[in-house]
Design a protein around this motif. Structure first.
Motif, PDB file in Angstrom:
ATOM      1  N   GLU A  88      93.120  91.220  59.691  1.00 65.28           N
ATOM      2  CA  GLU A  88      94.427  90.980  58.869  1.00 65.28           C
ATOM      3  C   GLU A  88      94.314  91.270  57.627  1.00 65.28           C
ATOM      4  N   LEU A  89      93.020  90.980  57.085  1.00 72.52           N
ATOM      5  CA  LEU A  89      92.780  91.445  55.544  1.00 72.52           C
ATOM      6  C   LEU A  89      92.442  93.026  55.389  1.00 72.52           C
ATOM      7  N   GLU A  90      92.016  93.505  56.330  1.00 73.02           N
ATOM      8  CA  GLU A  90      91.957  95.133  56.358  1.00 73.02           C
ATOM      9  C   GLU A  90      93.465  95.776  56.404  1.00 73.02           C
ATOM     10  N   ALA A  91      94.370  95.094  57.316  1.00 72.34           N
ATOM     11  CA  ALA A  91      95.428  95.770  57.265  1.00 72.34           C
ATOM     12  C   ALA A  91      96.256  95.694  56.060  1.00 72.34           C
ATOM     13  N   GLY A  92      96.047  94.383  55.534  1.00 71.83           N
ATOM     14  CA  GLY A  92      96.823  94.026  54.083  1.00 71.83           C
ATOM     15  C   GLY A  92      96.494  95.227  53.026  1.00 71.83           C
ATOM     16  N   LEU A  93      95.038  95.450  52.888  1.00 69.60           N
ATOM     17  CA  LEU A  93      94.361  96.392  52.101  1.00 69.60           C
ATOM     18  C   LEU A  93      95.033  97.944  52.318  1.00 69.60           C
ATOM     19  N   VAL A  94      95.118  98.254  53.715  1.00 71.50           N
ATOM     20  CA  VAL A  94      95.710  99.393  53.774  1.00 71.50           C
ATOM     21  C   VAL A  94      97.278  99.698  53.534  1.00 71.50           C
ATOM     22  N   ASP A  95      97.926  98.815  53.946  1.00 68.69           N
ATOM     23  CA  ASP A  95      99.441  98.778  53.865  1.00 68.69           C
ATOM     24  C   ASP A  95      99.760  98.475  52.251  1.00 68.69           C
ATOM     25  N   TRP A  96      99.132  97.616  51.947  1.00 68.17           N
ATOM     26  CA  TRP A  96      99.881  97.049  50.532  1.00 68.17           C
ATOM     27  C   TRP A  96      99.267  97.706  49.261  1.00 68.17           C
ATOM     28  N   TYR A  97      97.967  98.151  49.452  1.00 68.59           N
ATOM     29  CA  TYR A  97      97.324  98.873  48.376  1.00 68.59           C
ATOM     30  C   TYR A  97      96.865 100.242  48.541  1.00 68.59           C
ATOM     31  N   GLY A  98      97.171 100.781  49.904  1.00 65.40           N
ATOM     32  CA  GLY A  98      96.736 101.911  50.320  1.00 65.40           C
ATOM     33  C   GLY A  98      95.065 102.406  50.259  1.00 65.40           C
TER      34      GLY A  98
ATOM     35  N   LEU B 179      86.336  94.354  46.697  1.00 61.37           N
ATOM     36  CA  LEU B 179      85.007  94.118  47.203  1.00 61.37           C
ATOM     37  C   LEU B 179      85.287  92.922  48.475  1.00 61.37           C
ATOM     38  N   VAL B 180      85.047  93.251  49.753  1.00 63.57           N
ATOM     39  CA  VAL B 180      85.168  92.414  50.618  1.00 63.57           C
ATOM     40  C   VAL B 180      84.126  91.654  51.376  1.00 63.57           C
ATOM     41  N   GLU B 181      83.966  90.520  51.537  1.00 65.45           N
ATOM     42  CA  GLU B 181      82.649  90.087  52.254  1.00 65.45           C
ATOM     43  C   GLU B 181      83.251  89.653  53.561  1.00 65.45           C
ATOM     44  N   TYR B 182      82.288  90.047  54.716  1.00 68.40           N
ATOM     45  CA  TYR B 182      82.775  89.757  56.176  1.00 68.40           C
ATOM     46  C   TYR B 182      81.721  88.761  56.450  1.00 68.40           C
ATOM     47  N   ARG B 183      82.335  87.696  57.156  1.00 64.86           N
ATOM     48  CA  ARG B 183      81.583  86.509  57.621  1.00 64.86           C
ATOM     49  C   ARG B 183      81.334  86.779  59.105  1.00 64.86           C
ATOM     50  N   GLY B 184      80.340  86.146  59.842  1.00 67.63           N
ATOM     51  CA  GLY B 184      79.943  86.059  60.910  1.00 67.63           C
ATOM     52  C   GLY B 184      80.761  85.631  61.818  1.00 67.63           C
ATOM     53  N   ASP B 185      81.865  84.711  61.728  1.00 69.17           N
ATOM     54  CA  ASP B 185      82.841  84.275  62.317  1.00 69.17           C
ATOM     55  C   ASP B 185      84.158  85.194  62.666  1.00 69.17           C
ATOM     56  N   GLY B 186      84.061  86.205  61.990  1.00 69.22           N
ATOM     57  CA  GLY B 186      85.428  87.139  62.187  1.00 69.22           C
ATOM     58  C   GLY B 186      86.397  87.160  60.993  1.00 69.22           C
ATOM     59  N   ARG B 187      85.908  86.259  60.155  1.00 70.54           N
ATOM     60  CA  ARG B 187      86.895  86.280  59.044  1.00 70.54           C
ATOM     61  C   ARG B 187      86.297  87.194  57.896  1.00 70.54           C
ATOM     62  N   ALA B 188      87.249  87.294  56.852  1.00 73.05           N
ATOM     63  CA  ALA B 188      86.435  87.929  55.716  1.00 73.05           C
ATOM     64  C   ALA B 188      87.490  87.310  54.468  1.00 73.05           C
ATOM     65  N   CYS B 189      86.770  87.858  53.204  1.00 73.57           N
ATOM     66  CA  CYS B 189      87.681  87.239  51.889  1.00 73.57           C
ATOM     67  C   CYS B 189      87.297  88.299  50.780  1.00 73.57           C
ATOM     68  N   VAL B 190      88.189  88.482  49.993  1.00 67.78           N
ATOM     69  CA  VAL B 190      87.971  89.050  48.950  1.00 67.78           C
ATOM     70  C   VAL B 190      87.237  88.643  47.687  1.00 67.78           C
ATOM     71  N   LEU B 191      86.226  89.176  47.324  1.00 62.41           N
ATOM     72  CA  LEU B 191      85.374  88.636  46.349  1.00 62.41           C
ATOM     73  C   LEU B 191      86.028  89.054  44.805  1.00 62.41           C
TER      74      LEU B 191
END
Length: 74
Positions: free
Chosen positions: A5-15, A39-51
């Motif tokens: 979901e995070l990656e899709a947002g980065l591509v769709d919203w910000y290119g 800058l994105v951090e990927y977690r072991g549980d399949g989640r990610a957050c923008v740092l």
């Protein structure tokens, strides 16, 4: 949120697209069109957050040089 979901947002919203190489669990995403970067951090549980995010992304002028980024503000 989920990394997909995070990656899709980065591509769709910000290119933004991933910039290689990834550094461990962190990946830099950037747009050469708008100059934004994230800058994105990927977690072991399949989640990610923008740092961190910023503006001013541009490729290096010389072939073979690494891409450069800078952020404005503190």
């Amino acid at each position: 949120m989920s990394s997909g979901e995070l990656e899709a947002g980065l591509v769709d919203w910000y290119g933004e697209r991933p910039v290689e190489p990834a550094s461990g669990a962190r990946q830099l995403w950037a747009s050469e069109v708008s100059g934004s970067w994230s800058l994105v951090e990927y977690r072991g549980d399949g989640r990610a957050c923008v740092l961190r995010t910023g503006d001013g992304w541009a490729p290096a002028e010389e072939p073979g040089d690494q891409l450069l980024a800078q952020w404005s503000g503190s």
